[in-house]
Design a protein around this motif. Structure first.
Motif, PDB file in Angstrom:
ATOM      1  N   THR A  92       0.656  -1.468   0.223  1.00 11.07           N
ATOM      2  CA  THR A  92      -0.110  -0.097   0.087  1.00 11.07           C
ATOM      3  C   THR A  92       0.507   1.064   0.605  1.00 11.07           C
ATOM      4  OG1 THR A  92       0.250  -0.206   2.190  1.00 11.07           O
ATOM      5  CG2 THR A  92      -2.333  -1.035   0.997  1.00 11.07           C
ATOM      6  N   GLY A  93       2.285   1.319   0.549  1.00  6.65           N
ATOM      7  CA  GLY A  93       3.058   2.381   0.120  1.00  6.65           C
ATOM      8  C   GLY A  93       2.291   3.208   1.652  1.00  6.65           C
ATOM      9  N   ILE A  94       2.054   2.723   3.045  1.00  9.22           N
ATOM     10  CA  ILE A  94       0.981   3.510   3.835  1.00  9.22           C
ATOM     11  C   ILE A  94       1.628   3.141   4.798  1.00  9.22           C
ATOM     12  CG2 ILE A  94      -0.623   3.314   5.397  1.00  9.22           C
ATOM     13  CD1 ILE A  94      -2.222   2.794   3.468  1.00  9.22           C
ATOM     14  N   GLU A  95       2.987   3.767   5.984  1.00  5.80           N
ATOM     15  CA  GLU A  95       3.721   3.008   7.567  1.00  5.80           C
ATOM     16  C   GLU A  95       2.319   2.123   7.697  1.00  5.80           C
ATOM     17  OE1 GLU A  95       4.820   4.937  11.011  1.00  5.80           O
ATOM     18  OE2 GLU A  95       4.498   6.774   9.568  1.00  5.80           O
ATOM     19  N   THR A  96       3.388   0.966   8.204  1.00  4.73           N
ATOM     20  CA  THR A  96       2.454   0.556   8.896  1.00  4.73           C
ATOM     21  C   THR A  96       2.834  -0.308   9.820  1.00  4.73           C
ATOM     22  OG1 THR A  96       1.016  -0.555   6.857  1.00  4.73           O
ATOM     23  CG2 THR A  96       0.955  -1.925   8.515  1.00  4.73           C
ATOM     24  N   VAL A  97       2.566  -0.363  11.376  1.00  4.43           N
ATOM     25  CA  VAL A  97       3.339  -1.004  11.957  1.00  4.43           C
ATOM     26  C   VAL A  97       2.820  -2.775  12.776  1.00  4.43           C
ATOM     27  CG1 VAL A  97       4.185   1.049  13.091  1.00  4.43           C
ATOM     28  CG2 VAL A  97       1.574   0.496  14.098  1.00  4.43           C
ATOM     29  N   SER A  98       3.045  -3.617  13.700  1.00  2.00           N
ATOM     30  CA  SER A  98       2.559  -3.831  14.460  1.00  2.00           C
ATOM     31  C   SER A  98       1.190  -4.204  15.135  1.00  2.00           C
ATOM     32  CB  SER A  98       3.635  -5.383  14.186  1.00  2.00           C
ATOM     33  OG  SER A  98       3.803  -5.191  15.751  1.00  2.00           O
ATOM     34  N   VAL A  99       0.981  -4.503  15.878  1.00  2.00           N
ATOM     35  CA  VAL A  99       0.038  -3.979  16.866  1.00  2.00           C
ATOM     36  C   VAL A  99       0.578  -4.108  18.283  1.00  2.00           C
ATOM     37  CG1 VAL A  99      -1.862  -5.373  18.719  1.00  2.00           C
ATOM     38  CG2 VAL A  99      -1.649  -5.124  16.814  1.00  2.00           C
ATOM     39  N   ARG A 100       1.780  -4.832  18.356  1.00  2.00           N
ATOM     40  CA  ARG A 100       3.316  -4.869  19.350  1.00  2.00           C
ATOM     41  C   ARG A 100       3.260  -3.499  19.773  1.00  2.00           C
ATOM     42  NH1 ARG A 100       7.186  -8.287  18.350  1.00  2.00           N
ATOM     43  NH2 ARG A 100       8.193  -6.680  17.033  1.00  2.00           N
ATOM     44  N   ASP A 101       4.140  -3.266  18.382  1.00  2.00           N
ATOM     45  CA  ASP A 101       4.836  -2.311  18.115  1.00  2.00           C
ATOM     46  C   ASP A 101       3.900  -0.741  18.646  1.00  2.00           C
ATOM     47  OD1 ASP A 101       7.361  -3.841  17.183  1.00  2.00           O
ATOM     48  OD2 ASP A 101       6.800  -3.602  15.695  1.00  2.00           O
ATOM     49  N   LEU A 102       2.848  -0.593  17.972  1.00  2.00           N
ATOM     50  CA  LEU A 102       2.120   0.408  18.544  1.00  2.00           C
ATOM     51  C   LEU A 102       1.665   0.074  19.816  1.00  2.00           C
ATOM     52  CD1 LEU A 102       0.173   2.545  17.275  1.00  2.00           C
ATOM     53  CD2 LEU A 102      -1.473   0.694  16.951  1.00  2.00           C
ATOM     54  N   LEU A 103       1.167  -0.770  20.678  1.00  2.00           N
ATOM     55  CA  LEU A 103       1.677  -0.745  21.679  1.00  2.00           C
ATOM     56  C   LEU A 103       2.425   0.011  22.921  1.00  2.00           C
ATOM     57  CD1 LEU A 103      -1.191  -3.911  22.282  1.00  2.00           C
ATOM     58  CD2 LEU A 103      -1.753  -1.643  22.253  1.00  2.00           C
ATOM     59  N   ALA A 104       3.591  -0.772  22.604  1.00  2.00           N
ATOM     60  CA  ALA A 104       4.820  -0.330  22.997  1.00  2.00           C
ATOM     61  C   ALA A 104       4.724   1.288  22.765  1.00  2.00           C
ATOM     62  CB  ALA A 104       6.348  -1.001  22.545  1.00  2.00           C
ATOM     63  N   LYS A 105       4.219   1.513  21.717  1.00  2.00           N
ATOM     64  CA  LYS A 105       5.001   3.261  21.435  1.00  2.00           C
ATOM     65  C   LYS A 105       3.831   4.509  22.128  1.00  2.00           C
ATOM     66  CE  LYS A 105       6.422   3.786  16.774  1.00  2.00           C
ATOM     67  NZ  LYS A 105       6.351   4.113  15.482  1.00  2.00           N
ATOM     68  N   LEU A 106       2.448   3.504  22.226  1.00  2.00           N
ATOM     69  CA  LEU A 106       1.512   4.180  23.515  1.00  2.00           C
ATOM     70  C   LEU A 106       1.194   3.605  24.865  1.00  2.00           C
ATOM     71  CD1 LEU A 106      -1.730   3.263  21.598  1.00  2.00           C
ATOM     72  CD2 LEU A 106      -0.231   5.126  21.029  1.00  2.00           C
ATOM     73  N   ARG A 107       2.668   2.802  25.711  1.00  2.00           N
ATOM     74  CA  ARG A 107       2.736   3.081  26.739  1.00  2.00           C
ATOM     75  C   ARG A 107       3.192   3.932  27.215  1.00  2.00           C
ATOM     76  NH1 ARG A 107       4.356  -2.673  25.725  1.00  2.00           N
ATOM     77  NH2 ARG A 107       2.293  -4.320  25.727  1.00  2.00           N
ATOM     78  N   PRO A 108       3.184   3.922  28.687  1.00  2.00           N
ATOM     79  CA  PRO A 108       3.914   5.485  29.360  1.00  2.00           C
ATOM     80  C   PRO A 108       5.123   5.725  29.510  1.00  2.00           C
ATOM     81  CG  PRO A 108       2.023   4.326  30.613  1.00  2.00           C
ATOM     82  CD  PRO A 108       1.888   3.782  28.926  1.00  2.00           C
ATOM     83  N   THR A 109       6.716   5.770  29.632  1.00  2.00           N
ATOM     84  CA  THR A 109       7.227   5.396  30.232  1.00  2.00           C
ATOM     85  C   THR A 109       7.542   5.356  30.524  1.00  2.00           C
ATOM     86  OG1 THR A 109       8.567   7.511  28.253  1.00  2.00           O
ATOM     87  CG2 THR A 109       8.470   5.664  27.508  1.00  2.00           C
TER      88      THR A 109
END
Length: 109
Positions: A92-109
């Motif tokens: 598609t040419g769309i930036e795509t991430v896995s669910v695991r990676d998305l959840l990791a980005k959303l977790r507070p540090t």
């Protein structure tokens, strides 16, 4: 804008794999391109999500598209596995991430 979307879809708009989009896929393209913030497209394997998202990407890249609604660089795909995310990105040419990676980005540090 809605009229332009419908005209482009009526001209046998095709998804990334070159197949003609179904009525349901064209409706999904209309919904996603009109969403002000978040739109979710889900479905089983082989139901046409990738072709639909490729059409969305093409629509958002059209020179007449109002980028105040949805900007192409704000379109992000999410897939269950890394392999599926890579395939979607390739097709598609769309930036795509896995669910695991998305959840990791959303977790507070």
């Amino acid at each position: 804008r809605a009229g332009r979307v419908d005209r482009l879809l009526a001209r046998n708009m095709r998804g990334g794999d070159g197949i003609l989009l179904s009525d349901e896929q064209r409706a999904a393209v209309r919904t996603i391109t009109a969403a002000p913030r978040l739109a979710v497209l889900s479905g089983l394997t082989g139901t046409g999500k990738t072709a639909t998202l490729a059409a969305v990407r093409a629509m958002l890249s059209a020179p007449w598209y109002d980028r105040r609604t949805v900007r192409p660089n704000r379109l992000i795909g999410c897939a269950v596995t890394d392999a599926a995310a890579e395939a979607m990105k390739h097709d598609t040419g769309i930036e795509t991430v896995s669910v695991r990676d998305l959840l990791a980005k959303l977790r507070p540090t």
